[in-house]
Motif scaffolding. Structure first.
Motif, mmCIF file in Angstrom:
data_model
loop_
_atom_site.group_PDB
_atom_site.id
_atom_site.type_symbol
_atom_site.label_atom_id
_atom_site.label_comp_id
_atom_site.label_asym_id
_atom_site.label_seq_id
_atom_site.Cartn_x
_atom_site.Cartn_y
_atom_site.Cartn_z
ATOM 1 N N GLY A 41 42.369 97.921 8.631
ATOM 2 C CA GLY A 41 43.566 98.693 8.937
ATOM 3 C C GLY A 41 43.249 100.010 9.624
ATOM 4 N N VAL A 42 42.216 100.711 9.145
ATOM 5 C CA VAL A 42 41.834 102.005 9.724
ATOM 6 C C VAL A 42 41.371 101.836 11.169
ATOM 7 N N PHE A 43 40.492 100.862 11.406
ATOM 8 C CA PHE A 43 39.994 100.640 12.764
ATOM 9 C C PHE A 43 41.131 100.271 13.714
ATOM 10 N N SER A 44 42.029 99.406 13.255
ATOM 11 C CA SER A 44 43.126 98.945 14.105
ATOM 12 C C SER A 44 44.100 100.071 14.443
ATOM 13 N N VAL A 83 38.075 95.155 -1.292
ATOM 14 C CA VAL A 83 38.819 96.404 -1.120
ATOM 15 C C VAL A 83 38.463 97.067 0.206
ATOM 16 N N VAL A 84 37.151 97.119 0.507
ATOM 17 C CA VAL A 84 36.680 97.806 1.703
ATOM 18 C C VAL A 84 37.115 97.076 2.977
ATOM 19 N N GLY A 85 37.040 95.730 2.969
ATOM 20 C CA GLY A 85 37.351 94.958 4.163
ATOM 21 C C GLY A 85 38.738 95.224 4.722
ATOM 22 N N PRO A 86 39.800 94.956 3.945
ATOM 23 C CA PRO A 86 41.147 95.198 4.470
ATOM 24 C C PRO A 86 41.388 96.658 4.842
ATOM 25 N N THR A 87 40.797 97.583 4.074
ATOM 26 C CA THR A 87 40.978 99.008 4.373
ATOM 27 C C THR A 87 40.364 99.373 5.721
ATOM 28 N N LEU A 88 39.113 98.937 5.936
ATOM 29 C CA LEU A 88 38.459 99.215 7.207
ATOM 30 C C LEU A 88 39.207 98.560 8.369
ATOM 31 N N SER A 106 39.813 101.327 17.165
ATOM 32 C CA SER A 106 40.010 100.097 17.934
ATOM 33 C C SER A 106 39.627 98.920 17.046
ATOM 34 N N TRP A 107 40.360 97.814 17.217
ATOM 35 C CA TRP A 107 40.056 96.635 16.413
ATOM 36 C C TRP A 107 38.642 96.133 16.670
ATOM 37 N N ARG A 108 38.048 96.501 17.806
ATOM 38 C CA ARG A 108 36.699 96.034 18.147
ATOM 39 C C ARG A 108 35.658 96.542 17.160
ATOM 40 N N TRP A 109 35.956 97.646 16.502
ATOM 41 C CA TRP A 109 34.988 98.204 15.548
ATOM 42 C C TRP A 109 34.885 97.381 14.265
ATOM 43 N N ILE A 110 35.820 96.460 14.037
ATOM 44 C CA ILE A 110 35.669 95.595 12.861
ATOM 45 C C ILE A 110 34.479 94.658 13.046
ATOM 46 N N PHE A 111 34.033 94.478 14.277
ATOM 47 C CA PHE A 111 32.829 93.692 14.554
ATOM 48 C C PHE A 111 31.608 94.588 14.744
ATOM 49 N N PHE A 112 31.789 95.741 15.391
ATOM 50 C CA PHE A 112 30.659 96.638 15.614
ATOM 51 C C PHE A 112 30.114 97.203 14.300
ATOM 52 N N VAL A 113 30.960 97.277 13.261
ATOM 53 C CA VAL A 113 30.497 97.813 11.980
ATOM 54 C C VAL A 113 29.418 96.934 11.362
#
Length: 481
Positions: free
Chosen positions: A166-169, A159-164, A173-180
């Motif tokens: 989408g929010v970051f993108s 649940v958290v993965g797809p939500t985060l 920025s999509w880069r935060w999906i890695f910085f998290v």
């Protein structure tokens, strides 16, 4: 069979507040890294492509990660048996952390693909080491409770993965999906370093470099050939023949080298023990079914039923919710009836869910698909966890890493086989209706796409039936004590 007079295991004895709670927390944090990463990137692909370009290359963001993760799992398992679980887990998290930072700063699609491969190398240590640490620290009865904690991580991540993502993108920025990943990785390493202490007998070892190299290259070529066959090149093309033939030759040579090595990286007795044969074959079938559902259920929901990506993701999320629920309950079942009968119960659910999926048509609701996926997820939860623990029970400390790694490697190979087989089935079904010159599956009309995906669901149901046969290989009286 478990002793009926055994004192019950309470969550207060094994939970996060117990003496071993920090160790469990570190494993959960590390598992969360991989679990969130498996879902967070998919929703960000349009943003990534929009900034970096390389639309034709973006599938490699997933393929290269899975490839790198799969081929190094058995190697990490072996080295964990030589030097300990803690160093390998810390190494894996460190590699994953560095790779995540590099992914966040990627300047092109090619660089991002390279860094994703490095990330996969780190992830290849995290899952098997987490399962091995749990096998070392907790008894089988205690793992009946612990499974619920780890399964909960996967449920939350779905649940958290797809939500985060989408929010970051959309908003940052999509880069935060890695910085998290940075704070999670640091927390996991800190807690593990402080809380987990293991006693490893320091002896001189003869490292099987030849075996490790042959397994890494041969396994890489095998999975690469299965993933890209029929996609990047035709199955009958010279590229496909060379890749797969080279894989077979290298793996045959690997088996010969292992038969003569003093300390083989993957001992051949793993393929002779009945409980391990059954557990690994079952894990391979689980991988096949998983890729069939996660790859084609969303495509059916979008291309045939006309729903958006969010609704299509909900259908697959039902699978990832059913799995941890069943996994958390499986401990009570296998302690009463044994590993094999618990897995047989799971296979029955998997067959039932697959049968429900076969009734889905062009006028079906997404709820109907979701229910079928949920039932299959329940089946996977009652199957995957018990067979892994059964395999671990067949090993002592010095071989538990290898056994755990081999079981998870079998699941990865199963996913690669599933990609190849299901892709060939779907393409053959489409070709029989519209000829050789057809578009990608995503752009086909529902009248053509529906029967093609239905054929994939039939093949997935066959895999569910095969699980019954692989589970029956496991001895009924495999120890649960």
């Amino acid at each position: 069979m478990a002793d009926a007079t055994r004192a019950p295991i309470r969550r207060s004895d094994v939970g996060l507040r117990s003496e071993r709670g920090p160790i469990l927390l570190s494993v959960m944090l590390a598992t969360g890294l991989v679990a969130i990463d498996s879902t967070i990137l998919a929703t960000a692909v349009p943003s990534v492509v929009g900034e970096l370009g390389g639309f034709s290359q973006f599938p490699w963001l997933f393929s290269i990660y899975l490839l790198a993760q799969a081929v190094c799992v058995p190697l990490y398992g072996k080295f964990a048996d030589l030097v300990g679980r803690k160093p390998m887990m810390l190494l894996g998290i460190s590699i994953f952390l560095v790779a995540s930072v590099l992914c966040g700063f990627a300047w092109s699609m090619t660089s991002l693909i390279v860094f994703r491969a490095l990330q996969g190398l780190g992830a290849g240590a995290v899952l098997p080491m987490g399962q091995t640490i749990i096998g070392d620290v907790y008894s089988v009865a205690e793992r009946a409770k612990i499974t619920g904690y780890v399964a909960g991580v996967w449920a939350a991540s779905s649940v958290v993965g797809p939500t985060l993502g989408g929010v970051f993108s959309d908003y940052i920025s999509w880069r935060w999906i890695f910085f998290v990943n940075i704070p999670i990785a640091i927390a996991a390493m800190t807690v593990l370093q402080r809380s987990f202490h293991e006693s490893v007998q320091r002896t001189r070892h003869r490292i099987d470099y030849a075996g490790a190299g042959l397994l890494a290259v041969g396994g890489s070529l095998l999975i690469l050939g299965l993933l890209e066959g029929g996609v990047a090149w035709a199955w009958s093309s010279p590229a496909s023949i060379v890749v797969l033939a080279s894989a077979v030759v290298l793996l045959v040579v690997f088996a010969y080298v292992e038969s003569r090595a003093a300390e083989p990286v993957l001992p051949l007795w793993v393929f002779r023990e009945r409980v391990l044969i059954g557990a690994n074959a079952t894990s391979l079938c689980v991988g096949v079914i998983l890729i069939g559902l996660t790859g084609y259920v969303p495509l059916f929901a979008q291309g045939v039923l006309g729903h958006g990506a969010v609704v299509a993701g909900f259908a697959v999320a039902a699978l990832t919710l059913g799995w941890p629920i069943a996994a958390s309950l499986s401990g009570r079942v296998y302690l009463r009836v044994g590993f094999r009968d618990c897995a047989l119960l799971g296979s029955a659910f998997a067959i039932l869910g697959s049968a429900l999926l076969l009734t889905v048509g062009e006028d079906s609701s997404v709820w109907r698909i979701a229910i079928a996926c949920w039932v299959i997820g329940v089946g996977m939860g009652f199957t995957a966890s018990p067979v892994l623990i059964a395999a671990q029970q067949a090993a002592d400390w010095t071989t538990r890493g290898v056994v755990t790694g081999t079981n998870l490697f079998a699941r990865s190979v199963g996913s690669a086989v599933g990609v190849a087989v299901f892709g060939a089935i779907a393409n053959a079904a489409v070709t029989s209706r519209v000829g050789d010159a057809h578009e990608d599956l995503e752009h086909l009309p529902a009248s053509v796409l529906a029967p093609a995906i239905h054929d994939v669901f039939v093949a997935s149901a066959v895999a569910a039936v095969v699980i019954v046969l692989t589970v029956l290989v496991i001895p009924r009286r495999t120890a649960t004590d």
